[in-house]
Enzyme design. Structure first.
Site, PDB file in Angstrom:
ATOM      1  N   HIS A 116       1.442  -0.936  -0.026  1.00  0.00           N
ATOM      2  CA  HIS A 116      -0.120   0.032   0.043  1.00  0.00           C
ATOM      3  C   HIS A 116       0.549   0.948   0.080  1.00  0.00           C
ATOM      4  CE1 HIS A 116      -3.909   2.679   0.904  1.00  0.00           C
ATOM      5  NE2 HIS A 116      -3.273   3.110   1.348  1.00  0.00           N
ATOM      6  N   ASP A 152      -6.831  -2.226   3.781  1.00  0.00           N
ATOM      7  CA  ASP A 152      -6.152  -1.684   4.292  1.00  0.00           C
ATOM      8  C   ASP A 152      -5.568  -1.751   5.691  1.00  0.00           C
ATOM      9  OD1 ASP A 152      -5.122  -1.572   1.345  1.00  0.00           O
ATOM     10  OD2 ASP A 152      -6.296   1.037   1.453  1.00  0.00           O
TER      11      ASP A 152
END
Length: 220
Positions: A116, A152
């Site tokens: 990410h 995430d």
């Protein structure tokens, strides 16, 4: 009689775009001592360049076009069927632009890694580089984490920072972060294949010990 050599852990990559992180992983895996083998690449975009990269590397590919399914659950079920056919030890999400269902994530718990482009928990979701610029951040970066049901939000294994310059745009910042991704992701994959990292109940275990803070690579 000579004992059989142990089989290397099998790595399956999921990607949606050009596949630069896949390429970085393939480059790293060519080292003689790399402890894993990339066995397949799956993609949800039939024309994505990652498929060509995989073909050039003689890696098997499969495509599951999300546009052909009426729901996220149907897409994930089809994707899961392909993955199970390969029986990977590790699934590497490398720019795979799909939100995975809870059932999918639970089915592969502890085997899913994601990259990410932010220093999590900052800036989950999209447009991370622009958001960092708008916030006036002096540092930005990339995180590698285990995938859990929270978007995430899985435990972070490692991070790498970049300095944010006054003249940076979202594009130049993205380039800086991507350079770090290509360095960091193969290192984390190596740790996984060596058995050094595992997903505990709600945290990363590194060499059997709870990781209090993500491992860091310094900015150059």
């Amino acid at each position: 009689m000579k004992a059989d050599q142990p089989t290397l852990p099998k790595i399956l990559v999921l990607a949606s775009g050009s596949g630069t992180n896949f390429q970085a992983l393939m480059d790293a895996s060519r080292d003689r001592d790399f402890p894993g083998q990339v066995i397949a690449v799956g993609c949800n975009q039939p024309k994505a360049f990652v498929l060509e990269r995989a073909a050039q590397a003689n890696i098997e590919t499969f495509t599951v076009n999300h546009k052909e399914f009426g729901s996220r659950e149907e897409f994930d079920a089809a994707l899961m069927a392909h993955i199970l056919r390969h029986n990977p030890d590790l699934i590497v999400l490398a720019g795979f632009m799909r939100i995975l269902t809870t059932d999918f994530v639970r089915a592969f718990r502890g085997k899913l890694l994601n990259v990410h482009p932010s220093l999590l928990p900052k800036y989950t979701g999209l447009n991370t580089h622009q958001r960092a610029l708008e916030a006036g951040d002096r540092t930005h970066g990339v995180s590698i984490h285990f995938v859990t049901e929270e978007l995430d939000g899985g435990p972070v294994i490692a991070q790498a920072e970049v300095a944010v310059a006054q003249e940076d745009s979202s594009d130049t910042l993205a380039d800086k972060v991507q350079t770090k991704e290509h360095l960091l992701y193969p290192i984390v994959v190596r740790w996984f294949c060596e058995g050094r990292i595992q997903l505990g109940r709600d945290q990363v275990l590194f060499d059997g010990q709870a990781l209090e803070n993500p491992m860091r690579l310094p900015d150059n």
